[in-house]
Design an enzyme around this catalytic site. Sequence first.
Site, PDB file in Angstrom:
ATOM      1  CG  ASN A   1     -22.136   5.947  11.170  1.00 50.94           C
ATOM      2  OD1 ASN A   1     -22.347   6.927  10.489  1.00 50.94           O
ATOM      3  ND2 ASN A   1     -20.918   5.267  11.030  1.00 50.94           N
TER       4      ASN A   1
ATOM      5  CB  CYS B   1     -19.280   3.001   8.552  1.00 49.22           C
ATOM      6  SG  CYS B   1     -17.635   3.457   8.195  1.00 49.22           S
TER       7      CYS B   1
ATOM      8  CE  LYS C   1      -4.032  -0.270   2.390  1.00 43.76           C
ATOM      9  NZ  LYS C   1      -4.690  -0.212   3.682  1.00 43.76           N
TER      10      LYS C   1
ATOM     11  CD  GLU D   1     -16.079   3.189   1.716  1.00 41.24           C
ATOM     12  OE1 GLU D   1     -16.387   2.442   0.729  1.00 41.24           O
ATOM     13  OE2 GLU D   1     -15.862   2.867   2.808  1.00 41.24           O
TER      14      GLU D   1
ATOM     15  CB  ALA E   1     -37.335   1.673   0.307  1.00 45.05           C
ATOM     16  N   GLY E   2     -34.772  -0.155  -0.236  1.00 44.81           N
ATOM     17  CA  GLY E   2     -34.293  -1.320  -1.167  1.00 44.81           C
ATOM     18  C   GLY E   2     -33.590  -2.499  -0.355  1.00 44.81           C
TER      19      GLY E   2
ATOM     20  N   GLY F   1     -25.001  -1.442   3.748  1.00 46.74           N
ATOM     21  CA  GLY F   1     -23.955  -2.189   4.195  1.00 46.74           C
ATOM     22  C   GLY F   1     -22.849  -1.566   4.237  1.00 46.74           C
TER      23      GLY F   1
HETATM   24  C1  UDX Z   1     -21.588   6.185   6.114  1.00 50.52           C
HETATM   25  C2  UDX Z   1     -21.866   7.280   6.975  1.00 50.52           C
HETATM   26  O1  UDX Z   1     -22.698   8.017   5.977  1.00 50.52           O
HETATM   27  C3  UDX Z   1     -20.634   8.169   7.076  1.00 50.52           C
HETATM   28  O2  UDX Z   1     -21.063   9.681   7.660  1.00 50.52           O
HETATM   29  C4  UDX Z   1     -19.610   7.404   8.166  1.00 50.52           C
HETATM   30  O3  UDX Z   1     -18.594   8.419   8.288  1.00 50.52           O
HETATM   31  C5  UDX Z   1     -19.450   6.040   7.522  1.00 50.52           C
HETATM   32  O4  UDX Z   1     -20.559   5.616   7.239  1.00 50.52           O
HETATM   33  P1  UDX Z   1     -20.444   5.017   4.078  1.00 50.52           P
HETATM   34  O5  UDX Z   1     -20.307   3.665   4.553  1.00 50.52           O
HETATM   35  O6  UDX Z   1     -19.583   5.368   3.203  1.00 50.52           O
HETATM   36  O7  UDX Z   1     -20.839   6.230   5.236  1.00 50.52           O
HETATM   37  O8  UDX Z   1     -21.975   5.104   3.103  1.00 50.52           O
HETATM   38  P2  UDX Z   1     -23.498   5.693   3.098  1.00 50.52           P
HETATM   39  O9  UDX Z   1     -23.485   6.570   2.114  1.00 50.52           O
HETATM   40  O10 UDX Z   1     -23.905   5.919   4.465  1.00 50.52           O
HETATM   41  O11 UDX Z   1     -24.546   4.465   2.706  1.00 50.52           O
HETATM   42  C6  UDX Z   1     -24.295   3.348   3.483  1.00 50.52           C
HETATM   43  C7  UDX Z   1     -25.236   2.171   2.992  1.00 50.52           C
HETATM   44  O12 UDX Z   1     -26.727   2.429   3.023  1.00 50.52           O
HETATM   45  C8  UDX Z   1     -25.056   1.795   1.637  1.00 50.52           C
HETATM   46  O13 UDX Z   1     -25.087   0.303   1.437  1.00 50.52           O
HETATM   47  C9  UDX Z   1     -26.200   2.488   0.775  1.00 50.52           C
HETATM   48  O14 UDX Z   1     -26.650   1.810  -0.344  1.00 50.52           O
HETATM   49  C10 UDX Z   1     -27.581   2.313   1.897  1.00 50.52           C
HETATM   50  N1  UDX Z   1     -28.340   3.142   1.647  1.00 50.52           N
HETATM   51  C11 UDX Z   1     -28.170   4.555   1.889  1.00 50.52           C
HETATM   52  C12 UDX Z   1     -29.708   2.953   1.584  1.00 50.52           C
HETATM   53  O15 UDX Z   1     -29.971   1.895   1.323  1.00 50.52           O
HETATM   54  N2  UDX Z   1     -30.831   3.723   1.386  1.00 50.52           N
HETATM   55  C13 UDX Z   1     -30.448   5.028   1.644  1.00 50.52           C
HETATM   56  O16 UDX Z   1     -31.544   6.173   1.805  1.00 50.52           O
HETATM   57  C14 UDX Z   1     -28.953   5.503   1.929  1.00 50.52           C
END
Ligand code: UDX
Length: 436
Positions: free
Chosen positions: A210, A262, A37, A154, A254-255, A259
């Site tokens: 979160n 975090c 890395k 991300e 919705a879906g 995952g």
């Molecule tokens: C998350 C938090 O948003 C961020 O603030 C924290 O620092 C780290 O964890 P991240 O893991 O990058 O960030 O993903 P995020 O955009 O939050 O989405 C998480 C999951 O929720 C994804 O699988 C996404 O598909 C799902 N999701 C998100 C839904 O199913 N519906 C939604 O309306 C929003």
Amino acid sequence: MALKLSVIGCGYLGATHAAAMSSLGFEVVGIDTDPHKVELLNKGELPFYEPGLDTLLTQEMKTGRLKFTTDYSSVSDVDVHFICVGTPQSVDGLAADLTYVYASVEAIAPHLKEGSLVVGKSTVPVGTAQALKDKLAITAPQSDLAWNPEFLREGFAVEDTLKPNRLVVGVTSNSAEKILQEVYQSLIDAGTPWVRADLPTAELVKVAANSFLATKISFINAMAEVCEAAGADVTVLAKAIGYDPRIGSRFLQAGIGFGGGCLPKDIRAFMARAQELGAEQALEFLREIDAINLRSRQRVIDVVRADLSEDLTQYKLAILGATFKPDSDDVRDSPALDIAAQLQAAGAHVVVHDPKGIEPARKRFPNLDYAEKITDCVKGADAILHLTEWKEYRDLDPAVIGQLVKSKFIIDGRNALDRDRWRSAGWRFHALGRTD
Ligand code: UDX
């Protein structure tokens, strides 16, 4: 003299933080235990996909301010050390595995100079910061410790680091706050809200945020289940409740649920920690949030079985999407891959496509079939499952895809495709939480 910074742990969080801090004009050394890395980063190459970070990294490497190493002793002239290592779920339970956090603080302790500040950014169970501070009081009493949780998403890592919607700092001294203000001065000048907290509150802010986001997603997925039972449409429901500013429309998609590295592990670690603190009742609801989330994955599998057959051995299923969300190559706890693996285990011939996540997916699930091209993925399929909402998939022409499949049947696991467009091209279209 400008402060010198170090960033310990160069994953999505650390690599982004290191490049971003360099772009603010600081000299930054990034440390990671993985020599491969480090080698890539020093060449200006990213070991993962994150939009915009490649450009920022290349730009910052050219300035000479940023470098990466595996050698902890190179931090001896550093003023502020950001701990950005991972805290994955433990293999034997719900709690977070803090091995890397403790190991990294132990590793820098002998090199901490007088007046230096160790700043935790990793997501940790409440109480960890104080425990680390107590340790440092013995091994490196010349240093101080603060907690500065990170909220980056991300896919938006650079933007969230350089234009965060708030900066939260957990400190036990004014001098620690002053150092962090110096680091973030340009962000503060740009109007970023600054929240000073004590150590446990700063740690809790992250998991509380979160947990709230996870709750929002599971709430709308629970509504999706009710909509299906009642003959209603969750996408219209989400739109309608989202107009209420107290509710807001974000995170009501919705879906197949959440995952990633975090949300799932953070809510589990939070429950585990609450139990240790004797506050488990307060977080009992998170167990339900987790259960609704996992049920959303199962519901897709149920739709496939109900529509095709209980016995899936004769069927080819095309899975569009492997990553846990679009614009990332991260497949950690990806709902899409989980569904793909379960369908394969049920006997179906499963072929997975993803614009960026095939290699990481192959490492985790080497037995799944993967296709580099969407056309190869869908060829001869009995059903398409749209499981990660990449733009590429929204741009597909249903008429063209219709000529490749065996049966024009698509399940939209993300409520992101244009249902009318697919239906008017002769497709049977099933979306979670929509009945008509
Ligand atoms: C998350 C938090 O948003 C961020 O603030 C924290 O620092 C780290 O964890 P991240 O893991 O990058 O960030 O993903 P995020 O955009 O939050 O989405 C998480 C999951 O929720 C994804 O699988 C996404 O598909 C799902 N999701 C998100 C839904 O199913 N519906 C939604 O309306 C929003």
